[in-house]
Design a protein around this motif. Structure first.
Motif, PDB file in Angstrom:
ATOM      1  N   ASN A  49       6.813  12.353 -33.283  1.00  0.00           N
ATOM      2  CA  ASN A  49       8.106  11.731 -33.551  1.00  0.00           C
ATOM      3  C   ASN A  49       8.479  10.823 -32.382  1.00  0.00           C
ATOM      4  N   MET A  50       8.350   9.515 -32.595  1.00  0.00           N
ATOM      5  CA  MET A  50       8.607   8.566 -31.510  1.00  0.00           C
ATOM      6  C   MET A  50      10.055   8.624 -31.014  1.00  0.00           C
ATOM      7  N   GLU A  51      10.993   8.742 -31.950  1.00  0.00           N
ATOM      8  CA  GLU A  51      12.402   8.798 -31.546  1.00  0.00           C
ATOM      9  C   GLU A  51      12.679  10.068 -30.761  1.00  0.00           C
ATOM     10  N   GLN A  52      12.044  11.147 -31.141  1.00  0.00           N
ATOM     11  CA  GLN A  52      12.203  12.395 -30.387  1.00  0.00           C
ATOM     12  C   GLN A  52      11.685  12.216 -28.961  1.00  0.00           C
ATOM     13  N   ALA A  53      10.531  11.610 -28.819  1.00  0.00           N
ATOM     14  CA  ALA A  53       9.968  11.379 -27.485  1.00  0.00           C
ATOM     15  C   ALA A  53      10.922  10.553 -26.635  1.00  0.00           C
ATOM     16  N   LYS A  54      11.535   9.531 -27.223  1.00  0.00           N
ATOM     17  CA  LYS A  54      12.493   8.706 -26.486  1.00  0.00           C
ATOM     18  C   LYS A  54      13.698   9.532 -26.035  1.00  0.00           C
ATOM     19  N   ARG A  55      14.132  10.456 -26.886  1.00  0.00           N
ATOM     20  CA  ARG A  55      15.332  11.233 -26.569  1.00  0.00           C
ATOM     21  C   ARG A  55      15.088  12.290 -25.495  1.00  0.00           C
ATOM     22  N   VAL A  56      13.921  12.935 -25.540  1.00  0.00           N
ATOM     23  CA  VAL A  56      13.748  14.130 -24.712  1.00  0.00           C
ATOM     24  C   VAL A  56      12.976  13.895 -23.425  1.00  0.00           C
ATOM     25  N   ALA A  57      12.076  12.921 -23.400  1.00  0.00           N
ATOM     26  CA  ALA A  57      11.103  12.842 -22.305  1.00  0.00           C
ATOM     27  C   ALA A  57      11.529  11.878 -21.214  1.00  0.00           C
ATOM     28  N   ASP A  58      11.170  12.213 -19.979  1.00  0.00           N
ATOM     29  CA  ASP A  58      11.305  11.237 -18.900  1.00  0.00           C
ATOM     30  C   ASP A  58       9.991  10.516 -18.638  1.00  0.00           C
ATOM     31  N   THR A  59       8.874  11.115 -19.108  1.00  0.00           N
ATOM     32  CA  THR A  59       7.550  10.529 -18.918  1.00  0.00           C
ATOM     33  C   THR A  59       6.745  10.666 -20.208  1.00  0.00           C
ATOM     34  N   ILE A  60       5.914   9.669 -20.485  1.00  0.00           N
ATOM     35  CA  ILE A  60       5.027   9.696 -21.654  1.00  0.00           C
ATOM     36  C   ILE A  60       3.583   9.749 -21.179  1.00  0.00           C
ATOM     37  N   TRP A  61       2.802  10.649 -21.793  1.00  0.00           N
ATOM     38  CA  TRP A  61       1.343  10.619 -21.687  1.00  0.00           C
ATOM     39  C   TRP A  61       0.813  10.142 -23.031  1.00  0.00           C
ATOM     40  N   PHE A  62       0.030   9.079 -23.018  1.00  0.00           N
ATOM     41  CA  PHE A  62      -0.557   8.568 -24.257  1.00  0.00           C
ATOM     42  C   PHE A  62      -2.047   8.876 -24.263  1.00  0.00           C
ATOM     43  N   ILE A  63      -2.478   9.600 -25.295  1.00  0.00           N
ATOM     44  CA  ILE A  63      -3.875  10.019 -25.435  1.00  0.00           C
ATOM     45  C   ILE A  63      -4.439   9.433 -26.726  1.00  0.00           C
ATOM     46  N   ALA A  64      -5.622   8.851 -26.638  1.00  0.00           N
ATOM     47  CA  ALA A  64      -6.322   8.358 -27.831  1.00  0.00           C
ATOM     48  C   ALA A  64      -7.811   8.586 -27.641  1.00  0.00           C
ATOM     49  N   ASP A  65      -8.464   9.041 -28.702  1.00  0.00           N
ATOM     50  CA  ASP A  65      -9.912   9.293 -28.677  1.00  0.00           C
ATOM     51  C   ASP A  65     -10.306  10.181 -27.498  1.00  0.00           C
ATOM     52  N   GLY A  66      -9.455  11.167 -27.213  1.00  0.00           N
ATOM     53  CA  GLY A  66      -9.781  12.134 -26.177  1.00  0.00           C
ATOM     54  C   GLY A  66      -9.557  11.681 -24.760  1.00  0.00           C
ATOM     55  N   ARG A  67      -9.037  10.471 -24.580  1.00  0.00           N
ATOM     56  CA  ARG A  67      -8.834   9.948 -23.233  1.00  0.00           C
ATOM     57  C   ARG A  67      -7.339   9.770 -22.948  1.00  0.00           C
ATOM     58  N   LEU A  68      -6.948  10.115 -21.744  1.00  0.00           N
ATOM     59  CA  LEU A  68      -5.576   9.857 -21.289  1.00  0.00           C
ATOM     60  C   LEU A  68      -5.529   8.406 -20.818  1.00  0.00           C
ATOM     61  N   LEU A  69      -4.973   7.540 -21.666  1.00  0.00           N
ATOM     62  CA  LEU A  69      -5.028   6.104 -21.413  1.00  0.00           C
ATOM     63  C   LEU A  69      -3.822   5.576 -20.642  1.00  0.00           C
ATOM     64  N   GLU A  70      -2.699   6.287 -20.717  1.00  0.00           N
ATOM     65  CA  GLU A  70      -1.507   5.729 -20.098  1.00  0.00           C
ATOM     66  C   GLU A  70      -0.535   6.841 -19.722  1.00  0.00           C
ATOM     67  N   ILE A  71       0.016   6.738 -18.510  1.00  0.00           N
ATOM     68  CA  ILE A  71       1.122   7.573 -18.054  1.00  0.00           C
ATOM     69  C   ILE A  71       2.212   6.629 -17.604  1.00  0.00           C
ATOM     70  N   ALA A  72       3.404   6.764 -18.170  1.00  0.00           N
ATOM     71  CA  ALA A  72       4.473   5.825 -17.838  1.00  0.00           C
ATOM     72  C   ALA A  72       5.827   6.482 -18.058  1.00  0.00           C
TER      73      ALA A  72
END
Length: 250
Positions: free
Chosen positions: A204-227
């Motif tokens: 849930n993208m809107e949930q992530a915006k509401r609750v998180a101070d940091t995002i970890w984005f994972i695709a194909d088993g790799r941690l591609l982005e921390i922001a």
């Protein structure tokens, strides 16, 4: 091991070169590929990415529901395989999207923590009130609960622990939007009052915006982005993240 017993500069959760593979029908599938990253104490991190990208597997390694094939997962600087399992799961509690329920009543399920760990922060009545479970359900069979009620029960069992780390796997997916918001507010209150660390897998993208101070984005088993959350949603750096946010990959 409580967070307030730790040096503040020690990450609550740390992954170093974590790999995980599964065998299926004679073929090997790489679920996680050299994941490295730290989650600081007191952070709320939302883990995002397409289905099957390894998010839940990564979460499960934090309290030894699964173990890495290579690399290390540390809780407060101590590798998870060096922990006593009960102590680890008191410290880092996991709530599943589709949590299993035990035979017996809802009350029996909520008393499980006390039986396992000889400690419980709340009575079953208090846990039901916290998570929006009707008190009338306490003495019903847990197996008769709906999907949304089971998610509330799973969260209630998690909150019964004296944990300093919450590991949340799609815990509001079966709830209506109003109920999901109530659970989000509950988690944020608990996090602020107890200075907890939260690692939250969600689609849930809107949930992530509401609750998180940091995002970890994972695709194909790799941690591609921390922001930081605002930065990730406004200026994602990786092409896979941009495609994901456009809805091209789910």
């Amino acid at each position: 091991m409580e967070a307030n017993n730790q040096k503040d500069d020690i990450p609550a959760i740390s992954f170093t070169s974590v790999r995980k593979s599964y065998e299926q029908e004679g073929q090997t599938y790489d679920v996680l590929k050299d994941v490295t990253g730290d989650i600081k104490q007191g952070a709320i991190v939302a883990v995002l990415g397409p289905s099957g990208s390894g998010k839940s597997t990564l979460l499960s390694m934090c309290n030894l529901m699964k173990t890495p094939d290579h690399g290390e997962v540390k809780i407060y600087g101590k590798e998870v395989r060096d922990w006593n399992v009960n102590e680890l799961r008191r410290t880092a509690s996991l709530a599943f999207q589709s949590a299993p329920v035990l035979d017996g009543t809802v009350r029996d399920n909520l008393n499980l923590v006390q039986k396992l760990h000889q400690t419980q922060l709340y009575s079953p009545e208090e846990l039901a009130s916290l998570t929006g479970l009707s008190p009338e359900l306490l003495d019903r069979s847990a197996k008769d609960l709906s999907g949304g009620q089971r998610q509330r029960l799973s969260l209630a069992r998690t909150l019964a622990n004296p944990s300093s780390i919450l590991l949340l796997d799609e815990i509001t997916s079966a709830l209506d939007p109003v109920s999901a918001l109530e659970i989000e507010e509950l988690i944020k209150r608990q996090q602020q009052e107890k200075k907890m660390t939260v690692m939250w897998v969600t689609h849930n993208m809107e949930q992530a915006k509401r609750v998180a101070d940091t995002i970890w984005f994972i695709a194909d088993g790799r941690l591609l982005e921390i922001a930081e959350t605002d930065t990730f949603f406004s200026h994602p750096q990786h092409e896979a993240a941009r495609e994901f946010l456009k809805g091209g990959t789910r």
